[in-house]
Design a protein around this motif. Structure first.
Motif, PDB file in Angstrom:
ATOM      1  N   LYS A 185      53.296  57.536  48.257  1.00 12.41           N
ATOM      2  CA  LYS A 185      52.199  57.157  47.362  1.00 12.41           C
ATOM      3  C   LYS A 185      52.405  55.728  46.882  1.00 12.41           C
ATOM      4  O   LYS A 185      53.538  55.286  46.677  1.00 12.41           O
ATOM      5  N   ALA A 186      51.299  55.003  46.708  1.00  4.92           N
ATOM      6  CA  ALA A 186      51.373  53.621  46.243  1.00  4.92           C
ATOM      7  C   ALA A 186      51.376  53.611  44.720  1.00  4.92           C
ATOM      8  O   ALA A 186      50.472  54.150  44.084  1.00  4.92           O
ATOM      9  N   LEU A 187      52.412  52.989  44.132  1.00  8.07           N
ATOM     10  CA  LEU A 187      52.531  52.898  42.683  1.00  8.07           C
ATOM     11  C   LEU A 187      52.249  51.465  42.251  1.00  8.07           C
ATOM     12  O   LEU A 187      52.575  50.519  42.965  1.00  8.07           O
ATOM     13  N   HIS A 188      51.645  51.306  41.084  1.00  8.07           N
ATOM     14  CA  HIS A 188      51.357  49.972  40.565  1.00  8.07           C
ATOM     15  C   HIS A 188      51.540  49.953  39.055  1.00  8.07           C
ATOM     16  O   HIS A 188      51.528  50.988  38.399  1.00  8.07           O
ATOM     17  N   ARG A 189      51.707  48.733  38.522  1.00 12.68           N
ATOM     18  CA  ARG A 189      51.814  48.556  37.080  1.00 12.68           C
ATOM     19  C   ARG A 189      50.412  48.567  36.482  1.00 12.68           C
ATOM     20  O   ARG A 189      49.470  48.062  37.097  1.00 12.68           O
ATOM     21  N   GLN A 190      50.279  49.126  35.298  1.00 17.72           N
ATOM     22  CA  GLN A 190      48.972  49.199  34.671  1.00 17.72           C
ATOM     23  C   GLN A 190      48.522  47.820  34.194  1.00 17.72           C
ATOM     24  O   GLN A 190      49.340  46.978  33.817  1.00 17.72           O
ATOM     25  N   SER A 191      47.223  47.584  34.218  1.00 17.05           N
ATOM     26  CA  SER A 191      46.699  46.294  33.798  1.00 17.05           C
ATOM     27  C   SER A 191      46.596  46.226  32.286  1.00 17.05           C
ATOM     28  O   SER A 191      46.580  47.242  31.592  1.00 17.05           O
ATOM     29  N   GLY A 192      46.534  44.998  31.787  1.00 13.35           N
ATOM     30  CA  GLY A 192      46.360  44.789  30.359  1.00 13.35           C
ATOM     31  C   GLY A 192      47.626  44.884  29.556  1.00 13.35           C
ATOM     32  O   GLY A 192      47.576  45.147  28.360  1.00 13.35           O
ATOM     33  N   THR A 193      48.789  44.653  30.180  1.00 14.82           N
ATOM     34  CA  THR A 193      50.047  44.814  29.458  1.00 14.82           C
ATOM     35  C   THR A 193      50.817  43.511  29.286  1.00 14.82           C
ATOM     36  O   THR A 193      51.868  43.498  28.660  1.00 14.82           O
ATOM     37  N   SER A 194      50.330  42.402  29.840  1.00 17.62           N
ATOM     38  CA  SER A 194      51.152  41.194  29.855  1.00 17.62           C
ATOM     39  C   SER A 194      51.074  40.388  28.568  1.00 17.62           C
ATOM     40  O   SER A 194      52.063  39.799  28.148  1.00 17.62           O
ATOM     41  N   HIS A 195      49.909  40.326  27.918  1.00 14.65           N
ATOM     42  CA  HIS A 195      49.808  39.579  26.663  1.00 14.65           C
ATOM     43  C   HIS A 195      48.621  40.088  25.862  1.00 14.65           C
ATOM     44  O   HIS A 195      47.872  40.942  26.328  1.00 14.65           O
TER      45      HIS A 195
ATOM     46  N   ALA B 207      48.693  41.958  23.270  1.00 17.99           N
ATOM     47  CA  ALA B 207      48.860  43.379  22.981  1.00 17.99           C
ATOM     48  C   ALA B 207      48.903  43.657  21.475  1.00 17.99           C
ATOM     49  O   ALA B 207      48.939  44.819  21.076  1.00 17.99           O
ATOM     50  N   GLY B 208      48.913  42.611  20.666  1.00 17.27           N
ATOM     51  CA  GLY B 208      48.986  42.819  19.224  1.00 17.27           C
ATOM     52  C   GLY B 208      47.779  43.511  18.647  1.00 17.27           C
ATOM     53  O   GLY B 208      47.859  44.193  17.629  1.00 17.27           O
ATOM     54  N   ARG B 209      46.651  43.354  19.311  1.00 13.09           N
ATOM     55  CA  ARG B 209      45.421  43.984  18.814  1.00 13.09           C
ATOM     56  C   ARG B 209      45.234  45.411  19.315  1.00 13.09           C
ATOM     57  O   ARG B 209      44.314  46.087  18.900  1.00 13.09           O
ATOM     58  N   MET B 210      46.107  45.856  20.214  1.00 15.02           N
ATOM     59  CA  MET B 210      45.999  47.223  20.728  1.00 15.02           C
ATOM     60  C   MET B 210      46.648  48.206  19.766  1.00 15.02           C
ATOM     61  O   MET B 210      47.585  47.870  19.048  1.00 15.02           O
ATOM     62  N   SER B 211      46.161  49.431  19.809  1.00  9.74           N
ATOM     63  CA  SER B 211      46.802  50.480  19.027  1.00  9.74           C
ATOM     64  C   SER B 211      48.127  50.850  19.688  1.00  9.74           C
ATOM     65  O   SER B 211      48.327  50.632  20.885  1.00  9.74           O
ATOM     66  N   GLN B 212      49.041  51.418  18.917  1.00 11.44           N
ATOM     67  CA  GLN B 212      50.332  51.819  19.459  1.00 11.44           C
ATOM     68  C   GLN B 212      50.173  52.881  20.540  1.00 11.44           C
ATOM     69  O   GLN B 212      50.903  52.883  21.530  1.00 11.44           O
ATOM     70  N   LYS B 213      49.201  53.756  20.355  1.00 14.66           N
ATOM     71  CA  LYS B 213      48.976  54.812  21.336  1.00 14.66           C
ATOM     72  C   LYS B 213      48.561  54.219  22.677  1.00 14.66           C
ATOM     73  O   LYS B 213      49.030  54.648  23.734  1.00 14.66           O
ATOM     74  N   ARG B 214      47.685  53.218  22.636  1.00 12.07           N
ATOM     75  CA  ARG B 214      47.235  52.601  23.883  1.00 12.07           C
ATOM     76  C   ARG B 214      48.375  51.863  24.575  1.00 12.07           C
ATOM     77  O   ARG B 214      48.547  51.959  25.791  1.00 12.07           O
ATOM     78  N   LYS B 215      49.167  51.128  23.809  1.00 15.89           N
ATOM     79  CA  LYS B 215      50.300  50.406  24.399  1.00 15.89           C
ATOM     80  C   LYS B 215      51.312  51.373  25.002  1.00 15.89           C
ATOM     81  O   LYS B 215      51.865  51.129  26.068  1.00 15.89           O
ATOM     82  N   ARG B 216      51.553  52.475  24.320  1.00 12.69           N
ATOM     83  CA  ARG B 216      52.497  53.483  24.807  1.00 12.69           C
ATOM     84  C   ARG B 216      52.014  54.096  26.108  1.00 12.69           C
ATOM     85  O   ARG B 216      52.782  54.330  27.034  1.00 12.69           O
ATOM     86  N   ASN B 217      50.716  54.360  26.191  1.00 13.53           N
ATOM     87  CA  ASN B 217      50.168  54.985  27.387  1.00 13.53           C
ATOM     88  C   ASN B 217      50.073  54.030  28.573  1.00 13.53           C
ATOM     89  O   ASN B 217      49.929  54.476  29.717  1.00 13.53           O
ATOM     90  N   LEU B 218      50.154  52.725  28.325  1.00 12.30           N
ATOM     91  CA  LEU B 218      50.098  51.752  29.413  1.00 12.30           C
ATOM     92  C   LEU B 218      51.473  51.448  30.002  1.00 12.30           C
ATOM     93  O   LEU B 218      51.574  50.707  30.966  1.00 12.30           O
ATOM     94  N   ARG B 219      52.531  51.999  29.432  1.00 13.97           N
ATOM     95  CA  ARG B 219      53.878  51.752  29.950  1.00 13.97           C
ATOM     96  C   ARG B 219      54.090  52.407  31.309  1.00 13.97           C
ATOM     97  O   ARG B 219      53.452  53.394  31.637  1.00 13.97           O
TER      98      ARG B 219
END
Length: 67
Positions: free
Chosen positions: A21-31, A33-45
């Motif tokens: 299976k092809a695995l990839h890093r989730q988008s929207g995680t590089s910078h 991130a201060g305006r994201m909720s903790q739940k969203r940041k956690r789920n993007l890991r």
């Protein structure tokens, strides 16, 4: 017969799991991130499985060379 070259951009962004299976890093995680909720940041890991429509092209571009 010439060999197929590995697509270097694909090699940097994707890797194949043991089952192929092809695995990839989730988008929207590089910078910004201060305006994201903790739940969203956690789920993007971590990594996720690429969609089936794209996975076939990723496997072809990697030409069997994944790390």
């Amino acid at each position: 017969m010439p060999k197929q070259k590995t697509h270097k951009g694909t090699k940097k962004r994707f890797r194949l799991s043991a089952k192929g299976k092809a695995l990839h890093r989730q988008s929207g995680t590089s910078h910004l991130a201060g305006r994201m909720s903790q739940k969203r940041k956690r789920n993007l890991r971590g990594t996720t499985v690429t969609a089936d429509a794209s996975a076939k092209a990723v496997r072809a571009a990697l030409a069997g060379n994944s790390y």
